[in-house]
Design a protein around this motif. Structure first.
Motif, PDB file in Angstrom:
ATOM      1  N   ILE A  53       2.358  -1.803   2.948  1.00 45.72           N
ATOM      2  CA  ILE A  53       0.983  -2.296   2.917  1.00 45.72           C
ATOM      3  C   ILE A  53       0.884  -3.395   3.955  1.00 45.72           C
ATOM      4  O   ILE A  53       1.561  -4.416   3.864  1.00 45.72           O
ATOM      5  N   ASN A  54       0.084  -3.117   4.993  1.00 46.91           N
ATOM      6  CA  ASN A  54      -0.035  -4.016   6.145  1.00 46.91           C
ATOM      7  C   ASN A  54       1.342  -4.342   6.721  1.00 46.91           C
ATOM      8  O   ASN A  54       1.623  -5.469   7.112  1.00 46.91           O
ATOM      9  N   HIS A  68      -5.978  -3.933  -2.911  1.00 51.70           N
ATOM     10  CA  HIS A  68      -5.704  -3.473  -1.553  1.00 51.70           C
ATOM     11  C   HIS A  68      -6.898  -2.802  -0.886  1.00 51.70           C
ATOM     12  O   HIS A  68      -6.731  -1.984   0.021  1.00 51.70           O
ATOM     13  N   ASP A  71      -6.900  -2.610   2.990  1.00 50.00           N
ATOM     14  CA  ASP A  71      -5.555  -2.758   3.565  1.00 50.00           C
ATOM     15  C   ASP A  71      -5.092  -1.452   4.202  1.00 50.00           C
ATOM     16  O   ASP A  71      -5.577  -0.366   3.878  1.00 50.00           O
ATOM     17  N   ASP A  72      -4.124  -1.561   5.100  1.00 53.14           N
ATOM     18  CA  ASP A  72      -3.510  -0.398   5.749  1.00 53.14           C
ATOM     19  C   ASP A  72      -2.279  -0.009   4.935  1.00 53.14           C
ATOM     20  O   ASP A  72      -1.287  -0.741   4.904  1.00 53.14           O
TER      21      ASP A  72
END
Length: 113
Positions: A53-54, A68, A71-72
């Motif tokens: 995650i990020n 999230h 989030d990426d």
């Protein structure tokens, strides 16, 4: 009506009225059919649920999906990870076959002649 937007493996997903107690792992597996991350121990100890995650490793069984939004998120299905996974799987199969050959040789050597 609340909407959660998750970006997983560079694809956006919109989730409507998701229970705020739902983990990221459960969202992926039960709502989005992303089955690469596994539910192993459900205590964050085994690592089967690990996602990025990020760019940071996170145990997805211990984090809530609502945390999230935006989030990426990257799972094992992502091509870069999948390529590494395939490479590791091939090596593991080779090692397993080699171990089986050694076990056969040991059994053969132990046979009375």
């Amino acid at each position: 009506m609340s909407t959660l937007t998750l970006t997983i493996n560079k694809q956006d997903y919109q989730l409507e009225n998701l229970d705020a107690r739902t983990t990221l792992l459960d969202v992926c597996r039960q709502h989005l059919q992303i089955t690469g991350p596994k539910k192993g121990c459900d205590h964050g100890q085994c690592g089967a649920c690990t996602m990025l995650i990020n760019g940071r490793r996170v145990n997805s069984c211990l984090t809530l999906a609502v945390m999230h939004d935006g989030d990426d998120i990257t799972t094992i299905e992502a091509s870069e990870c999948q390529s590494h996974y395939r490479h590791c799987s091939k090596r593991l199969k080779t090692m397993t076959l080699f171990s089986a050959d050694i076990a056969r040789l040991v059994r053969f050597a132990q046979r009375p002649h």
